[in-house]
Motif scaffolding. Structure first.
Motif, PDB file in Angstrom:
ATOM      1  N   TYR A   1       0.838  -1.193   0.000  1.00 60.75           N
ATOM      2  CA  TYR A   1       0.000   0.000   0.000  1.00 60.75           C
ATOM      3  C   TYR A   1       0.874   1.244   0.000  1.00 60.75           C
ATOM      4  CZ  TYR A   1      -3.493  -3.469   0.946  1.00 60.75           C
ATOM      5  OH  TYR A   1      -4.293  -4.589   0.837  1.00 60.75           O
ATOM      6  N   PHE A   2       0.467   2.261  -0.765  1.00 59.76           N
ATOM      7  CA  PHE A   2       1.278   3.463  -0.880  1.00 59.76           C
ATOM      8  C   PHE A   2       0.404   4.656  -1.255  1.00 59.76           C
ATOM      9  CE2 PHE A   2       1.219   1.259  -4.903  1.00 59.76           C
ATOM     10  CZ  PHE A   2       1.089   2.245  -5.866  1.00 59.76           C
ATOM     11  N   ILE A   3       0.962   5.843  -1.028  1.00 56.51           N
ATOM     12  CA  ILE A   3       0.288   7.092  -1.395  1.00 56.51           C
ATOM     13  C   ILE A   3       1.110   7.769  -2.470  1.00 56.51           C
ATOM     14  CG2 ILE A   3      -0.264   9.420  -0.593  1.00 56.51           C
ATOM     15  CD1 ILE A   3      -1.035   8.221   2.097  1.00 56.51           C
ATOM     16  N   GLU A   4       0.435   8.262  -3.495  1.00 57.50           N
ATOM     17  CA  GLU A   4       1.054   9.094  -4.528  1.00 57.50           C
ATOM     18  C   GLU A   4       0.422  10.480  -4.448  1.00 57.50           C
ATOM     19  OE1 GLU A   4       2.527   6.820  -8.412  1.00 57.50           O
ATOM     20  OE2 GLU A   4       0.388   6.554  -8.057  1.00 57.50           O
ATOM     21  N   ALA A   5       1.254  11.515  -4.440  1.00 57.04           N
ATOM     22  CA  ALA A   5       0.765  12.888  -4.377  1.00 57.04           C
ATOM     23  C   ALA A   5       1.295  13.661  -5.577  1.00 57.04           C
ATOM     24  CB  ALA A   5       1.198  13.554  -3.076  1.00 57.04           C
ATOM     25  N   ASP A   6       0.386  14.142  -6.410  1.00 60.10           N
ATOM     26  CA  ASP A   6       0.750  14.870  -7.622  1.00 60.10           C
ATOM     27  C   ASP A   6       0.111  16.248  -7.607  1.00 60.10           C
ATOM     28  OD1 ASP A   6       2.167  12.658  -8.797  1.00 60.10           O
ATOM     29  OD2 ASP A   6       0.217  11.747  -9.204  1.00 60.10           O
ATOM     30  N   LEU A   7       0.881  17.234  -8.021  1.00 60.50           N
ATOM     31  CA  LEU A   7       0.419  18.619  -8.094  1.00 60.50           C
ATOM     32  C   LEU A   7       0.794  19.163  -9.455  1.00 60.50           C
ATOM     33  CD1 LEU A   7      -0.669  21.174  -6.519  1.00 60.50           C
ATOM     34  CD2 LEU A   7       1.746  21.661  -6.035  1.00 60.50           C
ATOM     35  N   THR A   8      -0.173  19.824 -10.126  1.00 58.22           N
ATOM     36  CA  THR A   8       0.111  20.465 -11.415  1.00 58.22           C
ATOM     37  C   THR A   8      -0.535  21.846 -11.431  1.00 58.22           C
ATOM     38  OG1 THR A   8      -1.857  19.448 -12.408  1.00 58.22           O
ATOM     39  CG2 THR A   8       0.236  18.287 -12.712  1.00 58.22           C
ATOM     40  N   GLY A   9       0.025  22.725 -12.217  1.00 57.85           N
ATOM     41  CA  GLY A   9      -0.553  24.051 -12.440  1.00 57.85           C
ATOM     42  C   GLY A   9      -0.421  25.017 -11.283  1.00 57.85           C
ATOM     43  N   ALA A  10       0.565  24.818 -10.439  1.00 56.53           N
ATOM     44  CA  ALA A  10       0.761  25.723  -9.291  1.00 56.53           C
ATOM     45  C   ALA A  10       1.805  26.762  -9.665  1.00 56.53           C
ATOM     46  CB  ALA A  10       1.193  24.923  -8.075  1.00 56.53           C
ATOM     47  N   GLN A  11       1.425  27.737 -10.481  1.00 57.89           N
ATOM     48  CA  GLN A  11       2.374  28.697 -11.015  1.00 57.89           C
ATOM     49  C   GLN A  11       3.120  29.444  -9.915  1.00 57.89           C
ATOM     50  OE1 GLN A  11       2.487  27.719 -13.798  1.00 57.89           O
ATOM     51  NE2 GLN A  11       0.458  27.337 -14.592  1.00 57.89           N
ATOM     52  N   SER A  12       2.431  30.327  -9.206  1.00 63.06           N
ATOM     53  CA  SER A  12       3.093  31.122  -8.173  1.00 63.06           C
ATOM     54  C   SER A  12       2.550  30.766  -6.795  1.00 63.06           C
ATOM     55  CB  SER A  12       2.882  32.616  -8.460  1.00 63.06           C
ATOM     56  OG  SER A  12       1.495  32.897  -8.486  1.00 63.06           O
ATOM     57  N   THR A  13       1.982  29.590  -6.671  1.00 66.04           N
ATOM     58  CA  THR A  13       1.358  29.181  -5.413  1.00 66.04           C
ATOM     59  C   THR A  13       2.303  28.275  -4.629  1.00 66.04           C
ATOM     60  OG1 THR A  13      -0.785  29.228  -6.511  1.00 66.04           O
ATOM     61  CG2 THR A  13      -0.668  28.057  -4.416  1.00 66.04           C
ATOM     62  N   ASP A  14       2.439  28.567  -3.335  1.00 65.25           N
ATOM     63  CA  ASP A  14       3.185  27.676  -2.446  1.00 65.25           C
ATOM     64  C   ASP A  14       2.211  26.656  -1.872  1.00 65.25           C
ATOM     65  OD1 ASP A  14       5.588  29.027  -2.822  1.00 65.25           O
ATOM     66  OD2 ASP A  14       5.129  30.457  -1.236  1.00 65.25           O
ATOM     67  N   VAL A  15       2.552  25.402  -2.001  1.00 66.42           N
ATOM     68  CA  VAL A  15       1.676  24.324  -1.521  1.00 66.42           C
ATOM     69  C   VAL A  15       2.475  23.446  -0.576  1.00 66.42           C
ATOM     70  CG1 VAL A  15       0.246  22.342  -2.169  1.00 66.42           C
ATOM     71  CG2 VAL A  15       0.376  24.334  -3.692  1.00 66.42           C
ATOM     72  N   SER A  16       1.881  23.143   0.578  1.00 64.55           N
ATOM     73  CA  SER A  16       2.516  22.196   1.494  1.00 64.55           C
ATOM     74  C   SER A  16       1.518  21.142   1.918  1.00 64.55           C
ATOM     75  CB  SER A  16       3.091  22.912   2.720  1.00 64.55           C
ATOM     76  OG  SER A  16       2.042  23.384   3.538  1.00 64.55           O
ATOM     77  N   LEU A  17       2.019  19.921   2.044  1.00 59.05           N
ATOM     78  CA  LEU A  17       1.220  18.791   2.535  1.00 59.05           C
ATOM     79  C   LEU A  17       1.700  18.510   3.957  1.00 59.05           C
ATOM     80  CD1 LEU A  17       1.507  16.509  -0.624  1.00 59.05           C
ATOM     81  CD2 LEU A  17      -0.311  18.140  -0.062  1.00 59.05           C
ATOM     82  N   ASN A  18       0.800  18.632   4.938  1.00 58.13           N
ATOM     83  CA  ASN A  18       1.191  18.505   6.343  1.00 58.13           C
ATOM     84  C   ASN A  18       0.949  17.118   6.924  1.00 58.13           C
ATOM     85  OD1 ASN A  18       1.755  21.231   6.151  1.00 58.13           O
ATOM     86  ND2 ASN A  18      -0.248  21.819   6.916  1.00 58.13           N
ATOM     87  N   CYS A  19      -0.101  16.428   6.460  1.00 59.00           N
ATOM     88  CA  CYS A  19      -0.446  15.138   7.054  1.00 59.00           C
ATOM     89  C   CYS A  19      -1.390  14.372   6.141  1.00 59.00           C
ATOM     90  CB  CYS A  19      -1.110  15.368   8.424  1.00 59.00           C
ATOM     91  SG  CYS A  19      -1.589  13.856   9.277  1.00 59.00           S
ATOM     92  N   PHE A  20      -1.201  13.063   6.088  1.00 51.76           N
ATOM     93  CA  PHE A  20      -2.161  12.160   5.455  1.00 51.76           C
ATOM     94  C   PHE A  20      -2.811  11.373   6.596  1.00 51.76           C
ATOM     95  CE2 PHE A  20       1.148  11.964   1.886  1.00 51.76           C
ATOM     96  CZ  PHE A  20       0.606  13.039   1.234  1.00 51.76           C
ATOM     97  N   GLN A  21      -4.134  11.357   6.619  1.00 51.34           N
ATOM     98  CA  GLN A  21      -4.832  10.670   7.707  1.00 51.34           C
ATOM     99  C   GLN A  21      -5.753   9.599   7.124  1.00 51.34           C
ATOM    100  OE1 GLN A  21      -7.733  12.754  10.451  1.00 51.34           O
ATOM    101  NE2 GLN A  21      -5.879  12.763  11.697  1.00 51.34           N
ATOM    102  N   ILE A  22      -5.487   8.345   7.509  1.00 56.42           N
ATOM    103  CA  ILE A  22      -6.275   7.212   7.028  1.00 56.42           C
ATOM    104  C   ILE A  22      -7.106   6.688   8.188  1.00 56.42           C
ATOM    105  CG2 ILE A  22      -6.205   4.914   6.006  1.00 56.42           C
ATOM    106  CD1 ILE A  22      -3.396   5.719   4.903  1.00 56.42           C
ATOM    107  N   VAL A  23      -8.414   6.610   7.987  1.00 54.27           N
ATOM    108  CA  VAL A  23      -9.313   6.037   8.979  1.00 54.27           C
ATOM    109  C   VAL A  23      -9.646   4.621   8.537  1.00 54.27           C
ATOM    110  CG1 VAL A  23     -11.573   6.224  10.087  1.00 54.27           C
ATOM    111  CG2 VAL A  23     -10.267   8.289   9.565  1.00 54.27           C
ATOM    112  N   TYR A  24      -9.539   3.684   9.471  1.00 50.86           N
ATOM    113  CA  TYR A  24      -9.831   2.272   9.155  1.00 50.86           C
ATOM    114  C   TYR A  24     -10.494   1.607  10.350  1.00 50.86           C
ATOM    115  CZ  TYR A  24      -5.611   1.302  11.850  1.00 50.86           C
ATOM    116  OH  TYR A  24      -4.678   1.229  12.866  1.00 50.86           O
ATOM    117  N   GLN A  25     -11.126   0.474  10.056  1.00 49.36           N
ATOM    118  CA  GLN A  25     -11.725  -0.349  11.109  1.00 49.36           C
ATOM    119  C   GLN A  25     -11.089  -1.710  11.089  1.00 49.36           C
ATOM    120  OE1 GLN A  25     -15.990  -0.206  10.374  1.00 49.36           O
ATOM    121  NE2 GLN A  25     -16.265   0.728  12.355  1.00 49.36           N
TER     122      GLN A  25
END
Length: 195
Positions: free
Chosen positions: A171-195
């Motif tokens: 299992y894995f996560i892929e994170a893709d970002l496109t079209g962020a010309q002058s925008t700063d983007v940060s990813l702080n946390c991935f949260q998975i809920v499971y039972q």
């Protein structure tokens, strides 16, 4: 599998004018009530509690730091910069792509994925796509997308029931970002809920 319940406690009838009711001894009230206690404890531990646990699994939350490695499949797209405990779009880049391993407990049912992050300035037309995926342990291609998130802070539910099977899949996560010309983007946390 939960075994069928077979009672082990058997009451031996007392006989009028023969048996004296007493607290101690082999036929005393104490031993009989302790036998009943043991019967109820076995009933709870072996039969009822496992059934309740199987029917009503407790929900758990896995919060992971986005330690994204550059995704070699995304040709010419830079990877995310890992900054302490966040992944940030490289300065001057308009896109970013990354991948990371996720360790989930075997038998867990995935309920949702939430991505926490920020964009500066807040309004952006950048397209974010964070995917929780699985792939057979013996394969290098053919990943199955379990859930896709495109906004921050909103839990997204998988379209079909997915039960983690670590003997068959990774299992894995892929994170893709496109079209962020002058925008700063940060990813702080991935949260998975499971039972």
């Amino acid at each position: 599998m939960i075994p069928k319940y077979v009672p082990s406690f058997r009451h031996q009838d007392w006989i009028d004018n023969e048996d004296r009711v007493q607290a101690g001894g082999e036929k005393g009230l104490n031993i009989r009530f302790h036998n009943l206690e043991a019967e109820f404890q076995t009933l709870a531990d072996v039969y009822l509690n496992p059934l309740i646990a199987a029917l009503f699994r407790e929900q758990r939350i896995l919060s992971v730091i986005p330690l994204l490695t550059a995704n070699q499949n995304a040709s010419q797209t830079p990877g995310w910069d890992v900054n302490v405990d966040a992944a940030v779009k490289p300065s001057g880049a308009t896109s970013a792509s990354g991948i990371m391993n996720v360790v989930l407990p075997d038998g867990a049912v995935i309920k949702s994925l939430t991505v926490f992050g920020t964009t500066q300035p807040s309004a952006t037309t950048a397209l974010l796509s964070v995917n929780l995926r699985s792939r057979p342990v013996t394969a290098l291609a053919g990943a199955t997308t379990i859930v896709t998130v495109q906004t921050f802070g909103a839990a997204v539910v998988p379209t079909s029931v997915t039960t983690v099977d670590n003997s068959v899949n990774k299992y894995f996560i892929e994170a893709d970002l496109t079209g962020a010309q002058s925008t700063d983007v940060s990813l702080n946390c991935f949260q998975i809920v499971y039972q």
